[in-house]
Design an enzyme around this catalytic site. Structure first.
Site, mmCIF file in Angstrom:
data_model
loop_
_atom_site.group_PDB
_atom_site.id
_atom_site.type_symbol
_atom_site.label_atom_id
_atom_site.label_comp_id
_atom_site.label_asym_id
_atom_site.label_seq_id
_atom_site.Cartn_x
_atom_site.Cartn_y
_atom_site.Cartn_z
ATOM 1 N N HIS A 157 -13.252 -3.434 10.780
ATOM 2 C CA HIS A 157 -13.166 -4.534 9.422
ATOM 3 C C HIS A 157 -11.801 -4.864 9.396
ATOM 4 O O HIS A 157 -11.420 -5.910 9.362
ATOM 5 C CB HIS A 157 -13.664 -3.983 8.220
ATOM 6 N N ASN A 170 -1.133 3.834 1.117
ATOM 7 C CA ASN A 170 -1.791 4.484 2.107
ATOM 8 C C ASN A 170 -1.357 4.487 3.654
ATOM 9 O O ASN A 170 -1.361 3.285 4.114
ATOM 10 C CB ASN A 170 -3.229 4.078 2.240
ATOM 11 N N THR A 217 1.050 -1.148 0.058
ATOM 12 C CA THR A 217 -0.026 -0.206 -0.032
ATOM 13 C C THR A 217 0.728 1.202 -0.082
ATOM 14 O O THR A 217 2.070 1.396 0.251
ATOM 15 C CB THR A 217 -0.764 0.111 1.091
ATOM 16 N N LYS A 263 -11.148 1.586 17.479
ATOM 17 C CA LYS A 263 -11.370 1.195 16.394
ATOM 18 C C LYS A 263 -10.539 -0.229 15.942
ATOM 19 O O LYS A 263 -11.064 -0.829 15.181
ATOM 20 C CB LYS A 263 -10.862 2.340 15.503
ATOM 21 N N GLY A 296 -10.232 8.451 5.588
ATOM 22 C CA GLY A 296 -11.327 7.905 4.758
ATOM 23 C C GLY A 296 -12.593 8.540 5.295
ATOM 24 O O GLY A 296 -13.015 9.702 5.540
ATOM 25 N N TYR A 297 -13.524 7.645 5.348
ATOM 26 C CA TYR A 297 -14.976 7.870 5.745
ATOM 27 C C TYR A 297 -15.008 7.720 7.271
ATOM 28 O O TYR A 297 -16.305 7.685 7.486
ATOM 29 C CB TYR A 297 -15.826 6.942 4.998
ATOM 30 N N ASP A 303 -7.205 -4.757 0.794
ATOM 31 C CA ASP A 303 -8.240 -3.872 -0.052
ATOM 32 C C ASP A 303 -9.559 -3.701 0.880
ATOM 33 O O ASP A 303 -10.126 -4.639 1.433
ATOM 34 C CB ASP A 303 -8.347 -4.462 -1.382
HETATM 35 P P1 ITT Z 1 -3.653 1.132 -1.529
HETATM 36 O O1 ITT Z 1 -4.522 0.658 -2.725
HETATM 37 O O2 ITT Z 1 -2.226 1.642 -2.084
HETATM 38 O O3 ITT Z 1 -3.915 0.181 -0.396
HETATM 39 P P2 ITT Z 1 -5.986 3.013 -0.970
HETATM 40 O O4 ITT Z 1 -6.367 3.801 -0.060
HETATM 41 O O5 ITT Z 1 -6.287 3.309 -2.586
HETATM 42 O O6 ITT Z 1 -4.489 2.595 -1.090
HETATM 43 P P3 ITT Z 1 -8.151 0.775 -1.307
HETATM 44 O O7 ITT Z 1 -8.029 0.724 -2.658
HETATM 45 O O8 ITT Z 1 -8.224 -0.333 -0.658
HETATM 46 O O9 ITT Z 1 -6.774 1.527 -0.563
HETATM 47 O O10 ITT Z 1 -9.225 1.769 -0.767
HETATM 48 C C1 ITT Z 1 -9.406 1.901 0.462
HETATM 49 C C2 ITT Z 1 -10.397 3.264 0.716
HETATM 50 O O11 ITT Z 1 -11.581 2.753 1.507
HETATM 51 C C3 ITT Z 1 -9.868 4.241 1.545
HETATM 52 O O12 ITT Z 1 -9.013 5.078 0.779
HETATM 53 C C4 ITT Z 1 -10.704 4.866 2.281
HETATM 54 O O13 ITT Z 1 -11.536 5.612 1.549
HETATM 55 C C5 ITT Z 1 -11.718 3.512 2.443
HETATM 56 N N1 ITT Z 1 -11.430 2.822 3.794
HETATM 57 C C6 ITT Z 1 -10.960 1.610 3.654
HETATM 58 N N2 ITT Z 1 -10.680 1.386 5.189
HETATM 59 C C7 ITT Z 1 -10.974 2.567 5.869
HETATM 60 C C8 ITT Z 1 -11.087 2.856 7.358
HETATM 61 O O14 ITT Z 1 -10.702 1.957 8.201
HETATM 62 N N3 ITT Z 1 -11.800 3.910 7.580
HETATM 63 C C9 ITT Z 1 -12.235 4.922 6.527
HETATM 64 N N4 ITT Z 1 -11.966 4.528 5.406
HETATM 65 C C10 ITT Z 1 -11.661 3.456 4.976
#
Ligand code: ITT
Length: 203
Positions: A185, A15, A13, A180, A158-159, A76
């Site tokens: 999840h 992120n 990732t 959290k 994120g959200y 993901d």
């Molecule tokens: P990588 O693909 O590089 O891992 P990404 O942020 O693009 O990074 P994803 O494609 O898995 O990762 O998208 C995950 C998105 O879902 C993330 O950017 C948030 O918007 C949301 N998300 C996932 N887990 C979350 C959490 O614990 N709290 C809030 N939002 C979350």
């Protein structure tokens, strides 16, 4: 397949919020690194239609680039909102367009939901482990909750500011990280991955 002595894991990732949560969930026995240390690697096109497909795609793609010594973990994840037919789902990170900020995605989500009375939603997380281009294991976790009509709190990412888990009255962005990390999840998927990894290490 044995873990290396220091239990090193490469998280597929860029992120940093995910990496931080995964590092806390895996604990001090694991030394984690993510792709922010490898800016030269190309972006992965997340073409899967499920979280699991995309987690496998990310884990296999990255593990092929690092060879057989490196154990790779891909997460993901995203939000499914019932009143939006499961959107944003696998498009959670790019709901408001590629390169969208968390605040853009959240604002679009609230605009799409409007004053809909049905606010049920869940976060989902799929984790895939791979080594040398071979899939080793997969795990999934979910956390049920509801969407508020305005953001609350500033922790997390994120959200998180608009999601209230069904077990609490506060949003993920208001709850302490330890809470959290007990109920999310990601926590549920990672707990299973951790058990698998520790069994591997002791085998
Ligand atoms: P990588 O693909 O590089 O891992 P990404 O942020 O693009 O990074 P994803 O494609 O898995 O990762 O998208 C995950 C998105 O879902 C993330 O950017 C948030 O918007 C949301 N998300 C996932 N887990 C979350 C959490 O614990 N709290 C809030 N939002 C979350």
């Amino acid at each position: 397949m044995k873990l290396k002595s220091m239990h090193r894991l490469l998280i597929a990732t860029r992120n940093r919020h995910k990496t931080g949560e995964l590092a806390a969930l895996l604990g001090a026995d694991f030394q984690v690194e993510d792709l922010t240390a490898h800016p030269d690697l190309p972006e992965i096109d997340e073409t899967g239609v499920t979280f699991l497909e995309n987690a496998i795609l990310k884990a296999l793609t990255v593990s092929r680039q690092f060879g057989g010594d490196v154990l790779v973990l891909a997460d993901d994840s995203g939000l499914e909102v019932d009143a939006l037919g499961g959107a944003p789902g696998v498009r959670s990170a790019r709901f408001a367009g590629s390169g969208a900020r968390d605040s853009d995605n959240t604002a679009l989500l609230l605009a799409r939901l409007g004053d809909a009375p049905q606010r049920a939603a869940r976060f989902r997380c799929a984790i895939a482990l791979a080594k040398g281009g071979a899939l080793a294991a997969t795990f999934e976790g979910a956390c049920e909750g509801r969407i508020l009509d305005a953001p609350r709190g500033c922790a997390g990412f994120g959200y998180d500011p608009v999601f209230v888990p069904e077990t609490h009255a506060q949003t993920f962005a208001e709850l302490p990280a330890e809470v959290k990390n007990r109920i999310s999840h990601r926590a549920r998927a990672t707990q299973q991955a951790l058990a698998w990894l520790l069994q591997l290490a002791s085998a």
